[in-house]
Design a protein around this motif. Structure first.
Motif, PDB file in Angstrom:
ATOM      1  N   ILE A  22      59.325  13.250  19.526  1.00 12.30           N
ATOM      2  CA  ILE A  22      58.350  14.317  19.725  1.00 12.30           C
ATOM      3  C   ILE A  22      58.680  15.052  21.014  1.00 12.30           C
ATOM      4  CG2 ILE A  22      55.929  14.850  20.181  1.00 12.30           C
ATOM      5  CD1 ILE A  22      55.208  12.433  18.515  1.00 12.30           C
TER       6      ILE A  22
ATOM      7  N   VAL B 213      58.036   7.926  19.237  1.00 18.52           N
ATOM      8  CA  VAL B 213      56.895   7.239  18.668  1.00 18.52           C
ATOM      9  C   VAL B 213      57.390   6.439  17.479  1.00 18.52           C
ATOM     10  CG1 VAL B 213      54.704   7.536  17.499  1.00 18.52           C
ATOM     11  CG2 VAL B 213      55.319   9.039  19.385  1.00 18.52           C
TER      12      VAL B 213
ATOM     13  N   ARG C  58      57.786  17.050  24.168  1.00 23.11           N
ATOM     14  CA  ARG C  58      56.556  17.016  24.950  1.00 23.11           C
ATOM     15  C   ARG C  58      56.350  18.380  25.585  1.00 23.11           C
ATOM     16  NH1 ARG C  58      55.203  13.703  29.986  1.00 23.11           N
ATOM     17  NH2 ARG C  58      52.979  13.348  29.720  1.00 23.11           N
TER      18      ARG C  58
ATOM     19  N   THR D  44      45.265   9.927  27.915  1.00 25.80           N
ATOM     20  CA  THR D  44      45.277   9.576  26.496  1.00 25.80           C
ATOM     21  C   THR D  44      46.641   9.007  26.162  1.00 25.80           C
ATOM     22  OG1 THR D  44      43.706  11.292  25.912  1.00 25.80           O
ATOM     23  CG2 THR D  44      45.108  10.464  24.138  1.00 25.80           C
ATOM     24  N   LYS D  45      46.641   7.890  25.448  1.00 24.61           N
ATOM     25  CA  LYS D  45      47.912   7.266  25.064  1.00 24.61           C
ATOM     26  C   LYS D  45      47.768   6.637  23.689  1.00 24.61           C
ATOM     27  CE  LYS D  45      51.967   5.400  25.351  1.00 24.61           C
ATOM     28  NZ  LYS D  45      53.173   6.227  25.344  1.00 24.61           N
ATOM     29  N   THR D  46      48.671   7.009  22.791  1.00 26.04           N
ATOM     30  CA  THR D  46      48.611   6.441  21.446  1.00 26.04           C
ATOM     31  C   THR D  46      49.887   5.672  21.126  1.00 26.04           C
ATOM     32  OG1 THR D  46      49.498   8.491  20.579  1.00 26.04           O
ATOM     33  CG2 THR D  46      47.119   8.227  20.469  1.00 26.04           C
TER      34      THR D  46
ATOM     35  N   TYR E 192      54.274   3.122  30.904  1.00 31.40           N
ATOM     36  CA  TYR E 192      53.981   3.999  29.780  1.00 31.40           C
ATOM     37  C   TYR E 192      53.813   5.434  30.278  1.00 31.40           C
ATOM     38  CZ  TYR E 192      52.711  -0.204  27.094  1.00 31.40           C
ATOM     39  OH  TYR E 192      52.710  -1.406  26.455  1.00 31.40           O
TER      40      TYR E 192
ATOM     41  N   ASP F  32      50.258  10.464  26.705  1.00 31.74           N
ATOM     42  CA  ASP F  32      50.399  11.652  25.862  1.00 31.74           C
ATOM     43  C   ASP F  32      49.838  12.865  26.594  1.00 31.74           C
ATOM     44  OD1 ASP F  32      51.145   9.682  24.194  1.00 31.74           O
ATOM     45  OD2 ASP F  32      49.475   9.885  22.792  1.00 31.74           O
ATOM     46  N   SER F  33      48.724  12.646  27.301  1.00 32.77           N
ATOM     47  CA  SER F  33      48.170  13.730  28.106  1.00 32.77           C
ATOM     48  C   SER F  33      47.358  13.119  29.239  1.00 32.77           C
ATOM     49  CB  SER F  33      47.284  14.632  27.246  1.00 32.77           C
ATOM     50  OG  SER F  33      46.220  13.879  26.724  1.00 32.77           O
TER      51      SER F  33
ATOM     52  N   ARG G 166      59.611  12.374  23.883  1.00 33.03           N
ATOM     53  CA  ARG G 166      59.290  10.959  23.842  1.00 33.03           C
ATOM     54  C   ARG G 166      59.363  10.441  22.408  1.00 33.03           C
ATOM     55  NH1 ARG G 166      54.240   9.708  22.733  1.00 33.03           N
ATOM     56  NH2 ARG G 166      53.000  11.399  21.918  1.00 33.03           N
TER      57      ARG G 166
ATOM     58  N   GLU H 282      58.439   0.873  25.917  1.00 36.03           N
ATOM     59  CA  GLU H 282      57.088   0.963  25.366  1.00 36.03           C
ATOM     60  C   GLU H 282      56.881   0.079  24.142  1.00 36.03           C
ATOM     61  OE1 GLU H 282      55.232   4.680  25.076  1.00 36.03           O
ATOM     62  OE2 GLU H 282      55.835   5.315  27.063  1.00 36.03           O
TER      63      GLU H 282
END
Lengths: 504, 309, 349
Positions: free
Chosen positions: C345, C5, C347, A11-13, A54, A57-58, C3, B307
């Motif tokens: 954030i 965002v 992790r 999962t990547k946002t 990248y 996220d999980s 990380r 990113e």
């Protein structure tokens, strides 16, 4: 039994956008695995996770059965993963050898002869022709791609990822690339091949994983599927993959270009004697590999690029020497979507209103700018084109690529042009939005607008346009009737084989 | 007369050389640090302060080196880790450096360099090379700082063009995304070279306060940091050409004294303008001709975020 | 492991809080520096506040220091908005002051209003033309304006030095290198105890706000600052826009110079700019190129400067402490932008 390369629950946002949602992918050595999906389906994000660009996220990645944390491209390279990016990651003013050596650990000093030998040996093994001393800025797109592949092979990668490698190639170059990929497979490599073209999948892949809107739809083998099924899985509903080409009666000639010549800042010829006619109710397509004069042609027509010879006549009036504003007020609209999708035509930091007034603010009286009308137009455009945005006063940087392109098109159509020059309007858009844009273009055509459409996808050009002009090195290789032309023929012209066909 | 003038030009050009070299490696890593003036001031005051209080030349040099690197560290954290605007961060560093040197230097005004240090930085003939006619006298009868400057230029040149690490560095400055994909550690590379660049600027500043003047005066750098930034463009990011540029400007810097001696009827204040005017002229001329090889690193001034999409 | 965002949007309140926190942190960091010098930071800061606002006179001094800072910042803001890094404000102030002084020294007998008006125009022209030189080079050949504008500060400084020590030296000053004082007619009158510069400042804030946000030129400058290609595409005359915006930028700095020479020092001297051109770079940036915010930030910085010179006389603490503080505030605010743009954030492993 776990596959050699396994990605589980990735999962990547990005901000609010979920690019990958709980995706699984399993790949084996010695297979060519196609990753199929529309623009925005999450293919690139997924392989960027696999190549350490990248951080997800999980989710987890297993290589040879071991869980591997791919926190950087370096770690990915160490376990044998190599990626050939869609936008080449090459240092332009270095030569091929230097690019290949970047980031390698061995040796302090650069040993030219020895390295050249190794490079040549490896390139022969895979059928890649490379001159180690050639600077990247002197290379063609095809050569750059081969260099990218060499970079990865030189590091001993055995898991190769190719991100939309055929988008920039002629059909002939594509065939050559497929041979190379086949050799990689024969050497026991795992090849992950990203595309959104069904025919390519059917030609080369062993297994196919389809992604849609960031999720895995299905993994299947080539033998058990068909292009039609793949298309449906990819889009999510039954699709008719043909573009309607409304039959229109060609009108009078609006634009006549004769022997157009231009040079760039460095004195190199960019346009070499381009001649064509364009009539109302007609779409003239422009095909060619990126950087073969398309941009210069569009800019020259819009008065942005100085020409050194030839003539441009619009309704019998010469456009040469006219300013961009004079040209645009004659009813000529030019919009060019560059590779970074912004850059020209739109101001990312400004809102829709300020972008809407860009080309006609100067027509207002006095020294002040009135934004009332533009606000109204922006609101209408949001409704008409279904633009999703938090509001007309949010900077367009916050919008998604597709919506940004809709804003651009909306502004251009707002000016009610009689000649519409549009380059790469569907760059990076998914199928639904692309078709919406084709429809809009066809609507304009039926209204009596003359359209010059610069595109990269040959299938689309063949279906959408009435005639197709092929450019190579700033020269017209031929102008073909879309009805009678085929992809192979276009491809040959794109790579520089001239024809005497100059259909009117 | 001419030979002594040229030798003096080399001396006056040496602080510029250090700063220019420092900015070259900084920019090669894709960072446009406009804080050169500030870092030179920090190096000048720290080197002088430690030199005067400890009477140890090597400690003074170390202090200048570290002070320059310290200033650069602020810039590095802001622009590399926190992705702040490089131009503004550099300007902030110059303002900070000016304040820092005024703050520390308040008590040093009027103090001179102790004899022990003066002796350490005394010119000495470089074995063998000093016997070359004319050049020997101009280039090789200087103090150790000047020799260090030559060495730095050569080492940086070899590093940039002949080693693998130097090639990686160039890639970071040209196209960080490509370098990153090739497994080069961008952050580490940027930090290291920004810090090293700052340290060299610090040394350049210390040369002015410890050897060139050699006493503490406020704002001792007097715009040389900015001239160094311009020299980077003049030298087309090439450390060897930087040597020529620095000594050329060293000559312009001292020409005023010479002209005064000859009784040539021109105001000293106009002669003082020369280095600044020459910088402007050179920048305009370089900007007028464009070429493919003499261009800044493509990634210059842009923060890199893997990113970003 | 953590990380980052990218934030899509952030509430106004939150971003203000982050910036205020940054300023607080800057004072804390500077406090630590003061501690190492055996100074009690709280005392120093208290003393600075007293120095800035302790009496009506000191408050007036703060306002007097605010005026050139704001006007110069407005000028710089126009250039910065176009991504033209004009760091030559100091030189433009000097040249504006020089041109105004030329008028004042030669036509000192003219009626007051006329004389002041002429000086005002001369000041604007002096600063504007001085800025036009790098502007022209940038428009014509894309010459790096950062270094050129800065180099021109030094040239201007040498020029004024030459005048002060040479042709313009006051023969009645008994060899002391100073330029004669202006006649009374060449000095800006006072209103509520402070010279009318403050009124000019307020007017200019409104004018520049309207200019940047509601005029065609302002719109062109904004587009050009974002992308030159887009500006060309929209048919704008890029060279013309650069040159006229830079003239305006320099003209504002020149006006600040005229006000300083006329109302504050009553003559021209090398100290007439007092480093305002550099401080204004900070206030412009911290003011986010917005005229009203610039006013607020400039007030804070003027108080800082006034407080700084007070602690110099009262405690013998170097005046450069203020400069140091300015640099630190800028550092911390620059750094804080990151937390406005990104969320960090942690992790979970």
């Amino acid at each position: 039994m776990m596959a050699d390369i396994a990605m589980e629950g990735i999962t990547k946002t990005f901000g609010k956008v979920v690019a990958n949602k709980n995706i699984d992918l399993q790949v084996k050595y010695g297979e060519i695995h196609a990753l199929l999906g529309e623009n925005g389906a999450g293919k690139s994000t997924l392989v960027n996770v696999l190549s350490g660009i990248y951080i997800p996220d999980s989710g987890s990645v297993y290589i040879d059965g071991k869980e591997t944390r791919l926190n950087s491209p370096r770690i990915a390279a160490e376990v044998g993963i190599g990626m050939i990016h869609q936008h080449f990651k090459l240092v332009e003013n270095m030569n091929a050898r230097e690019n290949i050596l970047l980031g390698n650990k061995k040796g302090l000093l650069l040993q030219k002869e020895k390295l050249n030998g190794e490079i040549v040996a490896l390139s022969e093994r895979f059928g890649l022709k490379i001159n180690p001393d050639q600077k990247v800025y002197d290379m063609t797109v095809g050569e750059k791609q081969k260099l990218e592949i060499m970079k990865v092979l030189f590091r001993g990668a055995n898991i190769l990822i190719l991100d939309e490698p055929t988008a920039v190639l002629t059909p002939q170059e594509t065939e050559n690339l497929f041979e190379i990929i086949q050799k990689m497979k024969d050497e026991g490599c795992a090849v992950i091949f990203i595309t959104h073209k069904m025919n390519e999948v059917m030609m080369i892949a062993d297994r196919i994983t389809v992604l849609r809107k960031g999720e895995t739809v299905k993994t299947l083998t080539k033998e058990e599927t068909s292009p039609q099924e793949l298309a449906e899985l990819m889009v999510g509903h039954k699709v008719d993959l043909s573009i309607k080409r409304p039959k229109t009666e060609k009108g009078r000639v609006l634009l006549e270009v004769k022997d157009l010549q231009a040079v760039n800042e460095e004195g190199i010829k960019t346009l070499r004697g381009i001649s064509f006619k364009l009539a109302t109710r007609e779409i003239l397509g422009v095909a060619g590999l990126a950087g073969n004069g398309q941009k210069e042609l569009c800019e020259a027509l819009a008065g942005l690029y100085p020409i050194t010879g030839g003539s441009i006549e619009y309704l019998g009036e010469s456009l040469v020497g006219k300013s961009p504003r004079e040209i645009s007020s004659l009813g000529i609209s030019m919009s060019f979507v560059p590779e970074d999708r912004l850059g020209m035509g739109l101001v990312a930091a400004m809102d829709m209103v300020d972008n809407f007034i860009l080309k006609d603010y100067y027509k207002q009286k006095g020294m002040f700018v009135d934004r009332k009308q533009a606000r109204e137009k922006a609101r209408q455009a949001i409704k008409k084109l279904d633009i999703s945005t938090p509001g007309i006063n949010n900077s367009i940087r916050e919008l998604s690529g597709g919506n940004i392109q809709k804003v651009l098109l909306a502004r251009e159509l707002n000016s009610n042009p009689s000649l519409l020059i549009t380059a790469y309007p569907v760059r990076g858009l998914d199928i639904n939005v692309s078709y919406k844009i084709y429809d809009l273009i066809n609507e304009e055509k039926e209204k009596g607008v003359a359209i010059l459409y610069v595109g990269e996808d040959l299938d689309v050009l063949l279906e959408l346009c009435d005639r197709i002009m092929v450019l190579c090195h700033g020269e017209v290789m031929g102008i073909l009737d879309a009805d009678k032309a085929g992809k192979e023929e276009l491809g040959l012209l794109m790579s520089g084989e001239k024809t005497d066909k100059l259909g009117d | 007369m001419t030979v002594s003038f040229l030798a003096a030009a080399v001396v006056a050009g040496t602080p510029l050389l250090f700063a220019t070299l420092g900015e070259i490696i900084t920019e090669k890593a894709g960072n446009l640090n406009l804080g050169v003036e500030g870092m030179m001031l920090m190096g000048a005051v720290s080197g002088f302060y430690v030199g005067v209080t400890t009477n140890q030349p090597l400690l003074a040099l170390a202090a200048a080196f570290l002070a320059g690197a310290g200033g650069a560290l602020i810039f590095a954290v802001l622009t590399i880790s926190l992705r702040a605007n490089q131009v503004v961060s550099g300007l902030a560093l110059t303002i900070f450096g000016t304040g820092f040197s005024g703050f520390i230097g308040q008590k040093l005004i009027g103090q001179v360099v102790p004899n022990n240090l003066k002796a350490f930085f005394k010119p000495f003939p470089f074995p063998l090379l000093n016997r070359i006619p004319i050049l020997g006298e101009v280039l090789f009868s200087q103090d150790m700082f000047v020799y260090l400057g030559y060495a730095a230029a050569i080492v940086i040149g070899v590093y940039l063009y002949k080693t693998r690490l130097g090639m990686n560095l160039r890639a970071v400055g040209e196209n960080p995304a490509a370098a990153d994909a090739a497994g080069i550690n961008i952050t580490l590379n940027k930090y290291l070279h920004v810090l090293l660049g700052g340290a060299l600027c610090g040394l350049g500043g210390a040369y002015l306060s410890l050897v060139y003047v050699p006493a503490w005066q406020e704002n001792v750098i007097a715009g040389r940091g900015w001239i160094a930034v311009a020299l980077v463009i003049f030298a087309a990011w090439n450390p060897y050409k930087a040597v020529i540029g620095a000594f050329l400007f060293g000559g312009l810097d001292i020409i005023g004294f010479r002209i005064q001696g000859t009784g040539f009827p021109v105001s000293l204040y106009f002669v003082d303008m020369l280095p600044y005017l020459a910088t402007i002229v050179i920048l305009v001329i370089t900007s007028m001709k464009k070429s493919r090889e003499n261009v800044p690193p493509k990634g210059l001034g842009v923060s890199y975020f893997r990113e970003e999409r | 492991m953590f990380r980052l965002v990218k934030r899509s949007e952030i509430s106004r309140k939150k971003s203000i809080v982050i910036r205020l926190l940054a300023i607080l942190l800057a004072f804390t960091a500077a406090g630590i520096l003061l501690l190492t010098l055996d100074l009690n930071p709280l005392e120093v800061y208290a003393s600075m506040i007293k120095g800035a606002f302790g009496s009506a006179y000191r408050v007036r001094e703060v306002v007097i220091k605010t005026v050139p800072l704001v006007i110069t910042s407005l000028g710089i803001a126009i250039a910065f908005k176009m991504l033209f890094w004009n760091i030559g404000a100091d030189g433009q102030i000097l040249m504006g002051a020089f041109a105004a002084s030329y008028v004042a020294l030669n036509y000192g007998d003219l009626p007051r209003f006329l004389l002041l008006l002429l000086m005002f125009v001369a000041g604007a022209l002096g600063g504007g033309l001085w800025a036009l030189i790098p502007g022209f080079f940038r428009a014509q050949w894309r010459t790096n304006e950062t270094i050129i504008t800065l180099m021109m500060n030094y040239v201007a400084l040498k020029w004024i030095t030459y005048l002060q020590y040479g042709p313009w030296k006051d023969p009645q000053a008994m060899g002391f290198p100073k330029i004669p004082n202006f006649t009374a007619n060449a000095v800006l009158p006072k209103l509520f105890g402070v010279h009318v510069g403050w009124l000019i400042m307020l007017l200019l804030i409104v004018i520049i706000h309207v200019f940047l946000n509601h005029t065609k030129k302002g719109y062109e400058i904004a587009v050009l600052g974002e992308s030159e290609n887009t500006a060309l595409y929209a048919g704008m005359n890029v060279k013309n826009t650069i040159v006229s915006a830079i003239f305006l930028s320099g003209a504002l700095c020149g006006i600040a110079g005229m006000i300083e020479a006329s109302a504050v020092s009553n003559t021209l001297s090398v100290e007439v700019s007092g480093g305002v051109g550099y401080t204004a770079i900070i206030t412009t940036w911290l003011g986010a190129l917005k005229p009203l915010v610039i006013l607020l930030v400039s007030l804070l910085f003027a108080a800082l400067l006034q407080g700084g010179s007070f602690i110099q006389t009262a405690h013998g603490i170097p005046e450069s402490t203020a400069l140091l503080l300015q640099g630190m505030i800028l550092f911390f605010v620059l750094g804080s932008e990151f937390f406005i743009r990104y969320r960090v954030i942690l992790r979970k492993e």
